[in-house]
Scaffold this motif. Sequence first.
Motif, PDB file in Angstrom:
ATOM      1  N   GLY A 134       0.778  -1.228   0.000  1.00 26.67           N
ATOM      2  CA  GLY A 134       0.000   0.000   0.000  1.00 26.67           C
ATOM      3  C   GLY A 134       0.804   1.270   0.000  1.00 26.67           C
ATOM      4  O   GLY A 134       0.254   2.370  -0.078  1.00 26.67           O
ATOM      5  N   ARG A 135       2.128   1.161   0.098  1.00 23.47           N
ATOM      6  CA  ARG A 135       2.983   2.342   0.045  1.00 23.47           C
ATOM      7  C   ARG A 135       3.535   2.509  -1.373  1.00 23.47           C
ATOM      8  O   ARG A 135       3.239   1.743  -2.267  1.00 23.47           O
ATOM      9  N   TRP A 136       4.323   3.548  -1.544  1.00 25.19           N
ATOM     10  CA  TRP A 136       5.083   3.738  -2.782  1.00 25.19           C
ATOM     11  C   TRP A 136       6.554   3.881  -2.416  1.00 25.19           C
ATOM     12  O   TRP A 136       6.900   4.453  -1.370  1.00 25.19           O
ATOM     13  N   GLY A 137       7.413   3.347  -3.258  1.00 19.82           N
ATOM     14  CA  GLY A 137       8.847   3.506  -3.070  1.00 19.82           C
ATOM     15  C   GLY A 137       9.395   2.817  -1.841  1.00 19.82           C
ATOM     16  O   GLY A 137      10.541   3.066  -1.451  1.00 19.82           O
ATOM     17  N   GLY A 138       8.582   1.990  -1.192  1.00 16.80           N
ATOM     18  CA  GLY A 138       9.051   1.272  -0.023  1.00 16.80           C
ATOM     19  C   GLY A 138       9.118   2.090   1.248  1.00 16.80           C
ATOM     20  O   GLY A 138       9.663   1.635   2.256  1.00 16.80           O
ATOM     21  N   GLY A 139       8.556   3.312   1.235  1.00 14.42           N
ATOM     22  CA  GLY A 139       8.638   4.128   2.431  1.00 14.42           C
ATOM     23  C   GLY A 139       7.548   5.184   2.491  1.00 14.42           C
ATOM     24  O   GLY A 139       6.752   5.328   1.557  1.00 14.42           O
ATOM     25  N   THR A 140       7.526   5.923   3.575  1.00 17.10           N
ATOM     26  CA  THR A 140       6.499   6.941   3.794  1.00 17.10           C
ATOM     27  C   THR A 140       6.988   8.313   3.358  1.00 17.10           C
ATOM     28  O   THR A 140       6.470   8.897   2.409  1.00 17.10           O
ATOM     29  N   PHE A 141       8.006   8.853   4.022  1.00 20.75           N
ATOM     30  CA  PHE A 141       8.612  10.108   3.580  1.00 20.75           C
ATOM     31  C   PHE A 141       9.871   9.861   2.753  1.00 20.75           C
ATOM     32  O   PHE A 141      10.209  10.627   1.858  1.00 20.75           O
ATOM     33  N   PHE A 142      10.562   8.789   3.076  1.00 18.76           N
ATOM     34  CA  PHE A 142      11.762   8.391   2.335  1.00 18.76           C
ATOM     35  C   PHE A 142      11.469   7.126   1.537  1.00 18.76           C
ATOM     36  O   PHE A 142      10.632   6.320   1.948  1.00 18.76           O
ATOM     37  N   PRO A 143      12.165   6.905   0.396  1.00 20.29           N
ATOM     38  CA  PRO A 143      13.085   7.837  -0.247  1.00 20.29           C
ATOM     39  C   PRO A 143      12.346   9.042  -0.838  1.00 20.29           C
ATOM     40  O   PRO A 143      11.262   8.884  -1.421  1.00 20.29           O
ATOM     41  N   GLU A 144      12.934  10.224  -0.646  1.00 22.52           N
ATOM     42  CA  GLU A 144      12.291  11.442  -1.118  1.00 22.52           C
ATOM     43  C   GLU A 144      12.010  11.359  -2.613  1.00 22.52           C
ATOM     44  O   GLU A 144      12.748  10.753  -3.368  1.00 22.52           O
ATOM     45  N   TRP A 145      10.901  11.973  -3.001  1.00 20.32           N
ATOM     46  CA  TRP A 145      10.445  12.126  -4.388  1.00 20.32           C
ATOM     47  C   TRP A 145       9.774  10.877  -4.948  1.00 20.32           C
ATOM     48  O   TRP A 145       9.037  10.973  -5.918  1.00 20.32           O
ATOM     49  N   VAL A 146      10.013   9.701  -4.375  1.00 19.78           N
ATOM     50  CA  VAL A 146       9.337   8.493  -4.866  1.00 19.78           C
ATOM     51  C   VAL A 146       8.582   7.787  -3.744  1.00 19.78           C
ATOM     52  O   VAL A 146       8.060   6.690  -3.941  1.00 19.78           O
ATOM     53  N   SER A 147       8.524   8.389  -2.584  1.00 17.33           N
ATOM     54  CA  SER A 147       7.879   7.794  -1.416  1.00 17.33           C
ATOM     55  C   SER A 147       6.360   7.917  -1.499  1.00 17.33           C
ATOM     56  O   SER A 147       5.806   8.528  -2.425  1.00 17.33           O
ATOM     57  N   ALA A 174      -0.696   1.484   6.551  1.00 11.96           N
ATOM     58  CA  ALA A 174       0.537   0.923   5.997  1.00 11.96           C
ATOM     59  C   ALA A 174       1.697   1.898   6.022  1.00 11.96           C
ATOM     60  O   ALA A 174       2.852   1.505   6.240  1.00 11.96           O
ATOM     61  N   ALA A 175       1.406   3.171   5.786  1.00 10.15           N
ATOM     62  CA  ALA A 175       2.478   4.166   5.678  1.00 10.15           C
ATOM     63  C   ALA A 175       2.706   4.830   7.027  1.00 10.15           C
ATOM     64  O   ALA A 175       2.082   5.839   7.355  1.00 10.15           O
ATOM     65  N   ARG A 176       3.595   4.260   7.822  1.00  9.99           N
ATOM     66  CA  ARG A 176       3.939   4.814   9.135  1.00  9.99           C
ATOM     67  C   ARG A 176       5.170   5.700   8.972  1.00  9.99           C
ATOM     68  O   ARG A 176       6.118   5.351   8.265  1.00  9.99           O
ATOM     69  N   TRP A 177       5.153   6.826   9.647  1.00  7.11           N
ATOM     70  CA  TRP A 177       6.234   7.798   9.482  1.00  7.11           C
ATOM     71  C   TRP A 177       7.554   7.257  10.034  1.00  7.11           C
ATOM     72  O   TRP A 177       7.601   6.711  11.136  1.00  7.11           O
ATOM     73  N   GLU A 178       8.618   7.441   9.270  1.00  9.08           N
ATOM     74  CA  GLU A 178       9.930   6.942   9.683  1.00  9.08           C
ATOM     75  C   GLU A 178      10.383   7.554  11.005  1.00  9.08           C
ATOM     76  O   GLU A 178      11.102   6.910  11.778  1.00  9.08           O
ATOM     77  N   TYR A 179       9.966   8.762  11.275  1.00 10.86           N
ATOM     78  CA  TYR A 179      10.340   9.435  12.523  1.00 10.86           C
ATOM     79  C   TYR A 179       9.865   8.650  13.738  1.00 10.86           C
ATOM     80  O   TYR A 179      10.560   8.558  14.749  1.00 10.86           O
ATOM     81  N   ASP A 180       8.685   8.063  13.619  1.00 14.74           N
ATOM     82  CA  ASP A 180       8.111   7.273  14.714  1.00 14.74           C
ATOM     83  C   ASP A 180       7.076   6.330  14.111  1.00 14.74           C
ATOM     84  O   ASP A 180       5.998   6.758  13.712  1.00 14.74           O
ATOM     85  N   PRO A 181       7.397   5.044  14.010  1.00 15.89           N
ATOM     86  CA  PRO A 181       6.498   4.083  13.353  1.00 15.89           C
ATOM     87  C   PRO A 181       5.139   3.908  14.013  1.00 15.89           C
ATOM     88  O   PRO A 181       4.266   3.245  13.437  1.00 15.89           O
ATOM     89  N   THR A 182       4.926   4.480  15.204  1.00 18.87           N
ATOM     90  CA  THR A 182       3.586   4.412  15.789  1.00 18.87           C
ATOM     91  C   THR A 182       2.659   5.469  15.181  1.00 18.87           C
ATOM     92  O   THR A 182       1.448   5.443  15.422  1.00 18.87           O
ATOM     93  N   MET A 183       3.208   6.389  14.418  1.00 17.96           N
ATOM     94  CA  MET A 183       2.419   7.474  13.817  1.00 17.96           C
ATOM     95  C   MET A 183       1.879   7.034  12.462  1.00 17.96           C
ATOM     96  O   MET A 183       2.654   6.803  11.526  1.00 17.96           O
ATOM     97  N   ARG A 184       0.560   6.940  12.353  1.00 13.82           N
ATOM     98  CA  ARG A 184      -0.057   6.572  11.090  1.00 13.82           C
ATOM     99  C   ARG A 184      -0.095   7.784  10.158  1.00 13.82           C
ATOM    100  O   ARG A 184      -0.032   8.932  10.597  1.00 13.82           O
TER     101      ARG A 184
END
Length: 338
Positions: free
Chosen positions: A55-68, A98-108
């Motif tokens: 359900g994410r894009w680029g394998g991450g939420t904010f990172f990798p930048e531009w493709v997340s 599915a997309a939890r913030w890298e800063y804190d994975p408890t943050m949806r």
Amino acid sequence: MDDVVAWLLDSDPALRWQVLDDLADATPGEVAHERARVAHEGWGARLLAAQDPDGRWGGGTFFPEWVSTEATLRLLRTFGLDPESPQAHRALAPVHEAARWEYDPTMRFFDGEVEPCINGRTVATGAYFGQDVRGVVDRLLGEQMADGGWNCEQENGSTRGSFDTTINVLEGLAEYEQRVSADPAVTEARVRGEEYLLDRHLLRRLSDGRVGQERWQHLAFPHGWYYDVGRALDHLRRTRPAPDERAAEALDLLASKRGDDGRWRLEQRHHDRLLVDLGEDEGAPSRWLTLLALRVLRWADGSVADAPGSAAPGGADAPGATPRTATEPSRTSAPEDA
């Protein structure tokens, strides 16, 4: 038909429908027909098809930048993917969990993050796609600074606003007002934020009158978290029926960038890659920036009035969080703009 408008129309549905709507005075039916193609043709369809199985894009939420996930949803909003389309509903369904913030994975995802520049974009995306982002809005209202701006470095002691952070928050609040609720508190905060920029003529420091950063004068697309005068003027076009006199210098600057061929060039490219090739190179004519500039100047000339409500389009103390030190830059580092 104007040669430049014809050139703009010779493009992807994501751009074509906006040209029809903003420049060609097409009928609502023509605009809607072209916009509907975004979900199943061209750039929009390719972004939707690039969604990861989780359900994410680029394998991450904010990172990798531009493709997340964050960057891709922002681009789908810019493309004008119909938020009520089946394709949008399918794509958005898994994102919040599915997309939890890298800063804190408890943050949806639609609960937001800690930096106002990121949260401003989260509000814009969430409001556009019909997600509940009221909690993030309330956080942003509480984080507005005394000068009317916002700054991602506030948690590290900053006491003055940042152009970069402020434009991201303003776009989010405007989207929320226009699509969710015309809340007086949100409107008041947005107007104060716009006054922060206008008092500085969209370009200059209040303290000494100098241009704050050279890059503010150079047009980019996509913008990411970066401020520039074109982005600021396009925001004001959406929220105000006519330009403020304090925007005159920025408008003149934008108009001066028009080439002899009637087109605007991509002056700076912030991204290293995207999930779709927009066919634009630094230094070459840009369809996206030409569209932006022409609709801004049309608004400034009074040819149209995009009144508020237009649908045009795109903490360190949290449990489990990893604190940043006072000297560690934020992920979207935004200097103070006195």
